[in-house]
Structures are given as C-alpha cells and as structure tokens.
Enzyme design. Structure first.
Site, PDB file in Angstrom:
ATOM      1  N   LEU A 307      -0.573  -5.022   5.398  1.00  0.00           N
ATOM      2  CA  LEU A 307       0.435  -3.989   5.672  1.00  0.00           C
ATOM      3  C   LEU A 307       0.010  -2.644   5.120  1.00  0.00           C
ATOM      4  O   LEU A 307       0.393  -1.601   5.642  1.00  0.00           O
ATOM      5  CB  LEU A 307       1.778  -4.390   5.048  1.00  0.00           C
ATOM      6  CG  LEU A 307       2.443  -5.654   5.589  1.00  0.00           C
ATOM      7  CD1 LEU A 307       3.673  -5.994   4.765  1.00  0.00           C
ATOM      8  CD2 LEU A 307       2.823  -5.472   7.052  1.00  0.00           C
ATOM      9  N   ARG A 309      -2.914  -0.521   2.077  1.00  0.00           N
ATOM     10  CA  ARG A 309      -3.887  -0.517   0.986  1.00  0.00           C
ATOM     11  C   ARG A 309      -3.531   0.617   0.037  1.00  0.00           C
ATOM     12  O   ARG A 309      -3.200   1.714   0.475  1.00  0.00           O
ATOM     13  CB  ARG A 309      -5.310  -0.306   1.504  1.00  0.00           C
ATOM     14  CG  ARG A 309      -5.796  -1.368   2.471  1.00  0.00           C
ATOM     15  CD  ARG A 309      -7.172  -0.997   3.001  1.00  0.00           C
ATOM     16  NE  ARG A 309      -7.627  -1.932   4.024  1.00  0.00           N
ATOM     17  CZ  ARG A 309      -8.324  -3.034   3.773  1.00  0.00           C
ATOM     18  NH1 ARG A 309      -8.647  -3.317   2.511  1.00  0.00           N
ATOM     19  NH2 ARG A 309      -8.704  -3.839   4.744  1.00  0.00           N
ATOM     20  N   TYR A 312      -3.432   0.434  -6.295  1.00  0.00           N
ATOM     21  CA  TYR A 312      -3.100  -0.718  -7.130  1.00  0.00           C
ATOM     22  C   TYR A 312      -3.500  -2.044  -6.493  1.00  0.00           C
ATOM     23  O   TYR A 312      -3.566  -3.057  -7.178  1.00  0.00           O
ATOM     24  CB  TYR A 312      -1.601  -0.752  -7.415  1.00  0.00           C
ATOM     25  CG  TYR A 312      -1.115   0.419  -8.217  1.00  0.00           C
ATOM     26  CD1 TYR A 312      -1.508   0.589  -9.540  1.00  0.00           C
ATOM     27  CD2 TYR A 312      -0.260   1.357  -7.652  1.00  0.00           C
ATOM     28  CE1 TYR A 312      -1.058   1.664 -10.283  1.00  0.00           C
ATOM     29  CE2 TYR A 312       0.193   2.433  -8.390  1.00  0.00           C
ATOM     30  CZ  TYR A 312      -0.204   2.588  -9.706  1.00  0.00           C
ATOM     31  OH  TYR A 312       0.244   3.653 -10.436  1.00  0.00           O
ATOM     32  N   GLY A 313      -3.713  -2.042  -5.191  1.00  0.00           N
ATOM     33  CA  GLY A 313      -4.076  -3.290  -4.534  1.00  0.00           C
ATOM     34  C   GLY A 313      -3.763  -3.266  -3.053  1.00  0.00           C
ATOM     35  O   GLY A 313      -3.481  -2.213  -2.471  1.00  0.00           O
ATOM     36  N   LYS A 329       1.843  -8.234  -2.713  1.00  0.00           N
ATOM     37  CA  LYS A 329       0.927  -7.219  -3.242  1.00  0.00           C
ATOM     38  C   LYS A 329      -0.059  -7.891  -4.195  1.00  0.00           C
ATOM     39  O   LYS A 329       0.307  -8.358  -5.275  1.00  0.00           O
ATOM     40  CB  LYS A 329       1.686  -6.115  -3.972  1.00  0.00           C
ATOM     41  CG  LYS A 329       0.767  -5.049  -4.569  1.00  0.00           C
ATOM     42  CD  LYS A 329       1.549  -3.988  -5.332  1.00  0.00           C
ATOM     43  CE  LYS A 329       2.143  -2.949  -4.419  1.00  0.00           C
ATOM     44  NZ  LYS A 329       1.128  -2.071  -3.797  1.00  0.00           N
ATOM     45  N   ASP A 428       3.641   8.713  -8.186  1.00  0.00           N
ATOM     46  CA  ASP A 428       3.058   8.826  -6.841  1.00  0.00           C
ATOM     47  C   ASP A 428       4.165   8.806  -5.794  1.00  0.00           C
ATOM     48  O   ASP A 428       4.171   7.958  -4.901  1.00  0.00           O
ATOM     49  CB  ASP A 428       2.051   7.708  -6.597  1.00  0.00           C
ATOM     50  CG  ASP A 428       1.146   8.002  -5.400  1.00  0.00           C
ATOM     51  OD1 ASP A 428       0.990   9.194  -5.066  1.00  0.00           O
ATOM     52  OD2 ASP A 428       0.605   7.055  -4.809  1.00  0.00           O
TER      53      ASP A 428
END
Length: 632
Positions: A307, A309, A312-313, A329, A428
């Site tokens: 879904l 990128r 954090y992963g 995630k 963010d």
C-alpha cells in the site's frame, strides 16, 4: 400490461416507504428530531464563553453539520468537545443519544454529577470526562456499557467507591479514575491499564486487600493529679513521643506497602519478560500476532499487496483468517534501542492515544528479527492518493471535504500535543500520512512512530526525519523539533489541500519555481489566489474560505516557531474563531516581519528576505525523505 403497471407501482411504493423510514428514523411522532432536542438540552446546561456551540440550533433538522458533532449513517455517533472552556453541568438528556460511540469532554470546567443516563448509551466505546470538576459518585449504570473500551474520569472531584458493575464490562482496555476523592475497595475490572493513583482512601482489589487496615484513633489516658512531679510529666512526654512515632511508622509502613502493591500491579499492565514471546499474551484490546499469521495475511509480504513505502517501513494490505482487512506495517529498523521492552513500551503508548482522528493500533508482532504493527485498513486511502492518484477512478475531493479534512487533522494533532501524556510530536505531517475512513473523516497516521516528547524537553536529533517541503526551517537548521514543527507541517498540508499538489513534487511544471510555500506567499501578495486552486475543483470553492485557509497556512508556516500558533489555536481559527485578529496583528507588525535567524555558521552580508528554499539548500543535516507510493 396492467400486471406490469401494478408491479412498477408496488416497487415505487416500497422505495417510497423505505426512503421515508430512513429519512424519519430520528424523528419523534411530532416531527422533531430527538437527537437535535437532546443536543440542544446539553448545550443549554453548559456555559459556552467562546460560542463553539453557536450553530446548535433547535430549529435544525440535521445535527450532523454541527460543530464538534460527527455522524455515522445519519445518526450522531461522536461528541468531541475537548478543551473548549465549557462550564455548567452535563444534561441527563445526553442519554437520549443512543447511537453515540464516543464522548470526549476532557479539559473543561464542567461540574455536577455524571448523569446516570449515560448507562443507556449501549454503543458507547469511549467516554472521556477527565480534567473537569464533576462531583458525586461514579454511576453504577456505567456497568451497562458492554461495548466500552476506554473510560477516563481522572482529575475530577468524584467521591464514593468505584462501582462493582464495571467488572461486568469484558472489553475494557483502559480505566483511569486517578486524582479524585474515591475510597473503599476496587472491583476486578478486565482493563489491562487501571489507574487509581491520587485517591488516598482506595485500598486495592477486594481479592487481595483488606480495607479494614486503617488504624483506629489512638487514645491516651486522661491526665490525673500530678503525684510524681517532673517524672510523671516526663513519662507522659515519652508516651506521647512513642505513640507519635508508632503512628508515623504505621503510616510509612502502610504507604510503603501500598506503593509496593501499586508497583507490582503496574508491572502487570505490560508483559512479563518470561511471556514476551507468548503469542497468547495481549495488551488490552491489542492482539499480539505471530509472524506466521501476518505472513499468511499478506501472501508472504507479496509486493502486489504493498500500500505504501515510507522511511519507517513498508505497508501491506492483509487479509486475516476471519476475513478482516488490515494494514500491516513492517518496520525497517528492528534494533530499537532498549530492545523488546522499549518496543513494547512504545506500543503501549501508541495504543493509549485514542481519538476519532488518530489511527488506532489494532495489534503488533515482535520477535528478534521482526517488528510489525497492524492497523485497521482504510478503504479510502490517503489524502495524497485522493488528491492526485485517482487510478481507481474515484472523484477528486470536493471543497467541503477538503475543509473537513483540515479540521479533522487539526483535532488529531491537538490531541497529540495537548492531551496525550507524554505528548507526541508527529514530525511528518503531510497529505500522505492523513488517511480517510469510510466517512471521509481525516485519520492521522504514523504518529506513534515519532519520538515522544516529555513535558519539559524538546527532541533533538542529528538526522532529520520528514519530507522535503514539509520540514520546518528550525528543524532543518538545528535538528530541534517541537510542537511548532508539526504546526509548520500542517500549514503545508493546507496548501496541498488547496493546490492538489504534493509539496515534494512542486516546481516540476514550467510556471512553478522554487518551493510551494514561497510560490503561495508570492501569489498571496499579488492577490492572485485563484491560481492556487486545484483544477480538479472546477472553480467550485468558497472564495472567502480560500482566503481564510491561506491566511491560516501562512500563520502556521512563519519561519520563527515562536510566532506560529498552537494547534488548538489553529483549530479554532479554522472554525472561524480568532483568525481576523491574529492575521491583523501579524500584518501590523506584532507578528513576524523580520527575517528569521540564519542557520548556525552562516553570515548574512545584507538584510534580505529569506525563502524556505534557502533552508533546504543550506541544511547540512541528513534529511530522510519519507514518501508513500500509494494509499494506506
């Protein structure tokens, strides 16, 4: 032919009856919407100095458009009035809002008893009345709330005992009754987190504590005639001293035992080290998944299920065995400082940050090699995907939805900054990290992966995490973040909602130069705001609201962080309170006019206007751009 007409007529009649039933579901026999009546009764018993409830009109037929009210399927499902300076009492008529799932009234000055009628709200999942001045006892009727997950009654003036009826609620995750005047024994509740500190007369669960352990008043013999002179007086003094010492020792001993019990009990709020790999161990409503379960749910973490990128992963779409859709995630960095214990502590913090506009953590997986978080799947993706990446053919977000997203995001950030303990800085804030639920309500994601902020400290890091175009100047130049860092990011988010463009992608077309913020400032000064508007809106927008939202965005993105408003102030300005005064003050010179200080080590030869692009070019810190490739 007659038969066909009869069938058509009958179908039309059934459609009419169905539509009438749906449209009048909340109407009384007299045609009055009972939810409107109940909400107006709540309003009438509250003192509202800032007029936040001004549009709650008894003559209205639909309360779903009212401020601080949210609806699901046409029924009032959420009443969110935190930190609104409300006083007065809470009307018992709130019990008539039987579709309520969330009631949030924390950080006000509401007095009087908690209405017994709240026990009628059988769909209620979250009740937060903390930090008010409620008096009286905790209603036993709360035990009827079978769907309740979170109960916060802390920091009030409640008396009496904690009702035994709470033990009947099986799905409780958090109960906080700390800092009241409660007494007696505690019921055995199912909540993994049960906070009772600040209630001096509470003596623990019935199963393990003896409430009769309070010392009897100490009685000394009455003074008789003085037959031994000074010796007798000395004896009395010694006896009094011994009695006082014994009483003090008893108090210290009892307090020590209570603190020891609390310490032992609080340790059980989280996992025992010996159980840390037990898949059956869970934290309240959180489920601990096995890696095998999540690998199967994502088809071995197949790239077709990606879904998004991020820094954090990677986020995958997953199908659990029971058919539930989830977002999985898979974190990049498994070597979190502090290891398993620290990771679980952060998971607990995330799970306790509960708000309609925050992404709720569903569960997690933790092992030596993996750290995975599991969230509800958001069918409408992210704001970023809805603004531009309309691959699936969905219509663009209209103007009213964009404004609703702005307000919802602001509410979520207010909760993180002012109502969480410890406070959380997102770091963010951008369109790709704002998700949309089935009702297109904004849901702030990725907040739990930001560093936590203690009340006394700001966070300093040598690697700036964020997305270019959203990062505040002081964060770029010094690595220091605060709540005002998020305010800056929110201002850029407002500009993304207006323009329909990602700040990171801005400047790729021929007529755009520099970065989005500098371009907006230029067009605002030239009075050309219409050029900002996303073409997908097809000129269907409110020009007055456009001007107001641009003003809010520019206030949020002032270079000096001390000049930016708090998120709670931003939220009020978006709702029409205080913007004109704040903007006028800025224009009259009491706000920001002077250029901000240059980054450390830089010297300015002459005064000049500073642009955001200057900070991006001059920053010597590592910028880890976090950008999702698709909806989450």
């Amino acid at each position: 032919m007659e038969g066909v007409r009869f069938v058509v007529w009958r179908l039309g009649f059934l459609v009419f009856v169905w539509f009438f039933d749906i449209s009048s579901a909340t109407l009384s026999p007299t045609g009055v919407n009972y939810e409107v009546t109940a909400l107006v009764a709540v309003k009438n018993e509250l003192n509202d100095p800032y007029k936040v409830l001004e549009n709650w009109d008894v003559n209205s037929v639909d309360p779903c458009s009212w401020r601080m009210v949210s609806c699901t399927d046409g029924y009032v499902s959420s009443l969110d009035l935190p930190s609104q300076s409300l006083s007065g009492t809470l009307s018992p008529r709130i019990g008539n809002l039987t579709y309520l799932q969330s009631v949030v009234l924390q950080n006000n000055a509401i007095t009087g008893p908690i209405p017994e009628t709240i026990g009628r709200l059988e769909k209620l999942q979250s009740l937060d009345l903390s930090n008010n001045s409620f008096t009286g006892e905790i209603p036993a009727s709360l035990g009827e709330l079978k769907n309740l997950n979170y109960l916060r009654l802390n920091n009030n003036s409640l008396i009496g005992t904690c009702p035994e009826s709470l033990s009947k609620i099986e799905g409780l995750t958090l109960v906080d009754i700390s800092y009241n005047n409660l007494s007696g024994s505690l019921p055995k509740v199912s909540a993994r987190t049960f906070k009772v500190i600040g209630n001096a007369l509470i003596c623990g669960p019935k199963a393990v504590s003896n409430c009769s352990a309070v010392p009897e008043p100490l009685t000394l013999p009455q003074d008789g005639p003085d037959e031994s002179g000074t010796r007798t007086n000395g004896h009395h003094v010694a006896l009094a001293f011994a009695a006082s010492f014994s009483a003090a020792f008893f108090v210290f001993f009892t307090s020590g035992m209570f603190l020891w019990w609390r310490y032992r009990r609080n340790k059980q709020i989280f996992f025992d080290v010996n159980e840390q790999y037990d898949p059956e161990v869970s934290l309240g409503h959180l489920k601990r998944y096995t890696f095998k379960e999540l690998r199967s749910a994502t088809n071995h973490f197949n790239s077709k299920n990606i879904l998004g990128r991020g820094g954090y992963g990677i986020v995958y779409k997953g199908h659990l065995n029971d058919g539930t859709l989830v977002a999985v995630k898979r974190l990049k960095d498994c070597n979190i400082a502090g290891g398993e214990v620290q990771f679980q502590t952060e998971v607990e913090t995330i799970s306790l940050a509960l708000h309609r506009n925050l992404l709720r953590l569903r569960g997690f997986c933790s092992s030596n090699q993996e750290r995975i978080l599991v969230y509800p799947y958001m069918p409408n993706g992210s704001v970023a995907s809805r603004l531009k990446d309309n691959i699936r053919g969905e219509p663009a977000l209209d103007w009213s939805r964009r404004k609703k997203i702005a307000v919802g995001t602001a509410r979520g950030l207010v909760y993180l900054h002012e109502q969480c303990d410890p406070k959380i800085i997102h770091r963010d804030v951008k369109a790709a990290n704002i998700l949309l639920d089935e009702d297109f309500e904004a849901v702030v994601g990725d907040f739990g992966l930001a560093k936590l902020l203690d009340h006394r400290d700001s966070h300093v890091t040598t690697a700036v995490r964020g997305t270019v175009g959203h990062i505040a100047p002081e964060y770029l130049s010094t690595g220091q973040s605060s709540e005002k860092t998020d305010v800056f990011g929110f201002g850029i988010l407002l500009l993304e909602l207006i323009t329909g463009q990602k700040a990171l992608d801005f400047g790729r077309s021929a007529h755009q130069k520099g970065v989005m913020l500098d371009w907006v400032k230029k067009l605002h000064q030239e009075g050309k705001l219409k050029q900002l508007i996303d073409k997908d809106l097809n000129d269907k927008f409110d020009r007055v609201e456009l001007e107001e939202i641009v003003q809010v965005a520019l206030l949020c993105t002032q270079f000096n962080p001390s000049h930016r408003p708090k998120m709670s102030e931003v939220m009020k300005m978006l709702e029409g309170d205080g913007l004109a005064e704040r903007w006028e003050a800025t224009q009259n010179g009491t706000g920001e006019h002077q250029p901000p200080p240059l980054p450390p080590g830089m010297v300015s030869s002459s005064p000049r206007v500073r642009y955001y692009s200057d900070y991006i070019q001059e920053s010597s810190l590592v910028v880890e751009a976090i950008e999702l490739s698709g909806p989450r």
